[in-house]
Each structure stands twice: as C-alpha cells, then as structure tokens.
Design a protein around this motif. Structure first.
Motif, PDB file in Angstrom:
ATOM      1  N   ASP A 176      38.027  38.847 -34.459  1.00 57.32           N
ATOM      2  CA  ASP A 176      37.272  40.010 -34.932  1.00 57.32           C
ATOM      3  C   ASP A 176      35.888  40.122 -34.301  1.00 57.32           C
ATOM      4  O   ASP A 176      35.219  41.136 -34.443  1.00 57.32           O
ATOM      5  N   GLY A 177      35.413  39.071 -33.681  1.00 54.29           N
ATOM      6  CA  GLY A 177      34.068  39.118 -33.117  1.00 54.29           C
ATOM      7  C   GLY A 177      33.030  38.752 -34.165  1.00 54.29           C
ATOM      8  O   GLY A 177      33.346  37.999 -35.095  1.00 54.29           O
ATOM      9  N   PRO A 178      31.827  39.283 -34.059  1.00 47.87           N
ATOM     10  CA  PRO A 178      31.419  40.233 -33.026  1.00 47.87           C
ATOM     11  C   PRO A 178      31.173  39.553 -31.679  1.00 47.87           C
ATOM     12  O   PRO A 178      30.698  38.433 -31.623  1.00 47.87           O
ATOM     13  N   PHE A 179      31.527  40.297 -30.622  1.00 47.62           N
ATOM     14  CA  PHE A 179      31.406  39.785 -29.270  1.00 47.62           C
ATOM     15  C   PHE A 179      30.414  40.618 -28.458  1.00 47.62           C
ATOM     16  O   PHE A 179      30.349  41.847 -28.613  1.00 47.62           O
ATOM     17  N   GLY A 180      29.686  39.970 -27.584  1.00 47.21           N
ATOM     18  CA  GLY A 180      28.922  40.694 -26.582  1.00 47.21           C
ATOM     19  C   GLY A 180      29.877  41.272 -25.545  1.00 47.21           C
ATOM     20  O   GLY A 180      31.046  40.882 -25.460  1.00 47.21           O
TER      21      GLY A 180
ATOM     22  N   TRP B  27      22.877  32.497 -19.219  1.00 45.89           N
ATOM     23  CA  TRP B  27      22.134  33.768 -19.215  1.00 45.89           C
ATOM     24  C   TRP B  27      22.723  34.759 -20.225  1.00 45.89           C
ATOM     25  O   TRP B  27      22.013  35.307 -21.067  1.00 45.89           O
ATOM     26  N   PHE B  28      24.018  34.956 -20.128  1.00 48.77           N
ATOM     27  CA  PHE B  28      24.646  35.888 -21.067  1.00 48.77           C
ATOM     28  C   PHE B  28      24.634  35.313 -22.491  1.00 48.77           C
ATOM     29  O   PHE B  28      24.502  36.057 -23.464  1.00 48.77           O
ATOM     30  N   GLY B  29      24.783  33.995 -22.595  1.00 48.71           N
ATOM     31  CA  GLY B  29      24.722  33.388 -23.930  1.00 48.71           C
ATOM     32  C   GLY B  29      23.384  33.638 -24.600  1.00 48.71           C
ATOM     33  O   GLY B  29      23.305  33.930 -25.796  1.00 48.71           O
ATOM     34  N   ARG B  30      22.333  33.554 -23.807  1.00 53.27           N
ATOM     35  CA  ARG B  30      20.989  33.742 -24.353  1.00 53.27           C
ATOM     36  C   ARG B  30      20.728  35.202 -24.723  1.00 53.27           C
ATOM     37  O   ARG B  30      20.117  35.491 -25.741  1.00 53.27           O
ATOM     38  N   HIS B  31      21.213  36.125 -23.881  1.00 54.75           N
ATOM     39  CA  HIS B  31      20.809  37.523 -24.054  1.00 54.75           C
ATOM     40  C   HIS B  31      21.837  38.402 -24.770  1.00 54.75           C
ATOM     41  O   HIS B  31      21.493  39.493 -25.231  1.00 54.75           O
ATOM     42  N   LEU B  32      23.083  37.959 -24.808  1.00 57.26           N
ATOM     43  CA  LEU B  32      24.108  38.815 -25.411  1.00 57.26           C
ATOM     44  C   LEU B  32      24.637  38.294 -26.737  1.00 57.26           C
ATOM     45  O   LEU B  32      25.336  39.013 -27.454  1.00 57.26           O
ATOM     46  N   ASN B  33      24.331  37.070 -27.066  1.00 55.30           N
ATOM     47  CA  ASN B  33      24.887  36.498 -28.291  1.00 55.30           C
ATOM     48  C   ASN B  33      23.851  36.292 -29.385  1.00 55.30           C
ATOM     49  O   ASN B  33      24.213  36.041 -30.532  1.00 55.30           O
ATOM     50  N   SER B  34      22.590  36.368 -29.025  1.00 57.41           N
ATOM     51  CA  SER B  34      21.567  36.057 -30.029  1.00 57.41           C
ATOM     52  C   SER B  34      21.302  37.266 -30.930  1.00 57.41           C
ATOM     53  O   SER B  34      21.615  38.384 -30.590  1.00 57.41           O
TER      54      SER B  34
END
Lengths: 250, 81
Positions: free
Chosen positions: A33-37, A243-250
């Motif tokens: 179900d996410g939520p996902f970046g 990079w994506f972990g820091r900016h898309l998941n926080s």
C-alpha cells in the motif's frame, strides 16, 4: 534501499504526453500500500530499451513507483528501440519542449497513484541526463539525478542536428537537489563541463553533489555495453539510493 | 561519449532489410556508441527510407579501423570520373 518486500508489478501503459499525444510508458510499482516515493526514469539515447526497463524495475524493487516514458514513441511508430532511436536521430532529436511535456505527464501519472507519498524524483542517463536537468528546472521535483548528461554546459558541435541549447542558464530555476554522476574520461560532458556546472550551482546556493569516477567514461551504468564500469556503477547506485532515500522518503 | 554529431546524406539505391529490399533515400553517419558491436564507439551508418517508417533501416556498426578500410575500398572500387 528502503524496500524489503522485493516484489513488484510492471507493465506498459499509455499516457497522454506533450500536446495530449498518446505515448507508451513503462510503469513498475512495488507491491503493497505504500506510501512510496516516485521516480521518473528518462531513458538514454539508444532508446526505450530493455536496459531502461530493467532500471525502472530496479527502482520498484527498491520501493519506488517508477515510470519510464517512451520519448521516441512518436517517431518509432511501434518499431524496435534501436530503429526508433535511429529515426529520432535522423529527425533531429527529441525537442526540449516535448520532453518537458512528456516528463510532466509521467510525473502526473505517478502522483495520481493511490500508493504515492506525493514526492517525486527524476533520473536520466546519457541524453536523459541533460533532459533530467531540463525537467528539474522546468517542473517541480523533490530530487534529481543526472547521469553523465551532455549539453547542460557548452554548445553542441556545429554539425549536430539536435535542437538543444545549453541549459546552464536555467540553473536559477532548478527546483530540487541534484546529484550528478559522471565519468572522468567522458568528453561529453567533459570534466571541464562538470566543473563549470558545479561552480554555477555553488554560486547560486543550489543543493547538489557531484561525483566523477576515474577509469570510467560515458554510459558506465550500462551493464550490456563495453562502457560498463562495475566499480563506478556500484558506487553510483549506492549514492542514488542514499539521495532518493533522503529526499523522497522523509 | 555521446557525440550527437550526425552526417546526413541523401542517397539513391536499395537496401535489404529484415523482410525485403527497399529503396534507400537517406544515410546517416555518426561515430558514437553502438547498439550491438563490442566496442565503446563505432562508426555507425543507417540506410533509411523515412517514408516507409523507422523499421525501413539497414544498420551497420564498424570499428574505426574497419570503417576507414571500408571507405578506402569504396573509393578504390568506384570508376574514376
């Protein structure tokens, strides 16, 4: 990598691209179900090929909604990716305005998915690296990754039929943090091009991080080409996840 | 590198594609990454007929040395004006 299920679905869909043109896009989604970046993948100059789709699935396996629009679909008319890419080259390349419209449509599709967390990144390789920079200056994103994109800095060679202009002048409009991954032996972009962009983004106070790999040239991520450089690719992937972990998941 | 440089030449002749022969009207020539050849860069030639769609293409990817040898062989084979 944030995702542990390692399960995904992938399929070709149709989206309304620039000017409402229907184009195909490869969509890969993690199960759950996410939520996902989300990540828009801009394919390289050889086209919407097997490797580009593999990259798209890799993002889904890592817990991101991922979509790769076929930027060559109009000229390709259903032909294979190599023939489509040749047709695009003969026609003068993908126009910048059309690219922005197609990426915007792909981003809109990701945001509409019920499992989206609302955050979106964009990544592109080769010509897609330049197009990533363009998209990140023209559209709102939360993070971007430029993999050896030529033509952000410097003018095209005089005989180039492509309709692209240098993009460095758009730098004040860069909408998100930018990760740049380059080969130190590449000529397009050259180390001088990379240094010039780095300096301009620093001058403007734009959040960015550039890495250039010794012993690597262009296309070092491509596992199906002699240009593949395993050390550079492995380190590059690690930096992409961070990079994506820091900016898309926080 | 991606050179992005492409020479385009109007040509008259025929090429044999996957299915059959077709008239070729355009040739594009570029030194860039190959799709298939095991070299980082190759001299690529596409013989095209854009009116018949993107699949109307005969493509070759040659190493720089073999492309030069071919170019010399072509010139040597042609009758002198």
């Amino acid at each position: 990598m944030p995702h542990v299920a390692d399960a995904l679905t992938a399929e070709t869909i149709r989206i309304a691209g620039h000017d409402g043109d229907e184009i195909r896009a490869y969509l890969a989604q993690p199960t759950g179900d996410g939520p996902f970046g989300g990540v828009v993948v801009i394919h390289h100059m050889p086209g919407w090929d097997r490797w580009s789709k593999e990259v798209t699935r890799t993002f889904a396996a890592a817990g991101y909604l991922a979509i790769c629009p076929n930027l060559h679909d109009r000229e390709g008319k259903g032909a294979g990716p190599d023939d489509s890419a040749a047709a695009v080259r003969a026609a003068g390349g993908v126009p910048d305005g059309r690219l922005v419209g197609d990426v915007e449509a792909a981003a809109r599709h990701l945001r509409s998915l019920p499992s989206s967390n609302g955050k979106l990144g964009v990544i592109g390789y080769c010509s897609g690296g330049r197009q990533t920079f363009l998209a990140a200056c023209k559209l709102p994103f939360d993070a971007a990754v430029d993999c050896y994109g030529a033509g952000v800095v410097g003018t095209p060679p005089p005989q180039a039929p492509f309709r692209w202009e240098p993009l460095i002048g758009l730098s004040p409009d860069l909408s998100c943090p930018l990760l740049g991954l380059f080969g130190a032996e590449d000529r397009f972009p050259s180390p001088e091009h990379v240094a010039e962009l780095d300096a301009e983004l620093t001058r403007l106070g734009k959040v960015h991080e550039f890495h250039s790999y010794e012993g690597a040239g262009h296309a070092f991520f491509c596992v199906d080409r002699p240009s593949y450089r395993v050390e550079a690719a492995l380190d590059g992937w690690a930096r992409i996840w961070e990079w994506f972990g820091r900016h898309l998941n926080s | 590198m991606c050179t992005y440089q492409t020479e385009t030449v109007a040509v008259q002749g025929s090429g044999k594609g996957v299915a059959t022969w077709f008239p070729v009207t355009t040739a594009t020539v570029y030194f860039d990454h190959p799709q298939h050849a095991s070299a980082e860069h190759t001299l690529n030639v596409d013989f095209l007929n854009p009116e018949r769609g993107p699949s109307a293409r005969v493509a070759v990817e040659l190493t720089a040395a073999s492309a030069r040898a071919l170019a010399e062989a072509i010139l040597a084979s042609l009758p002198r004006d």
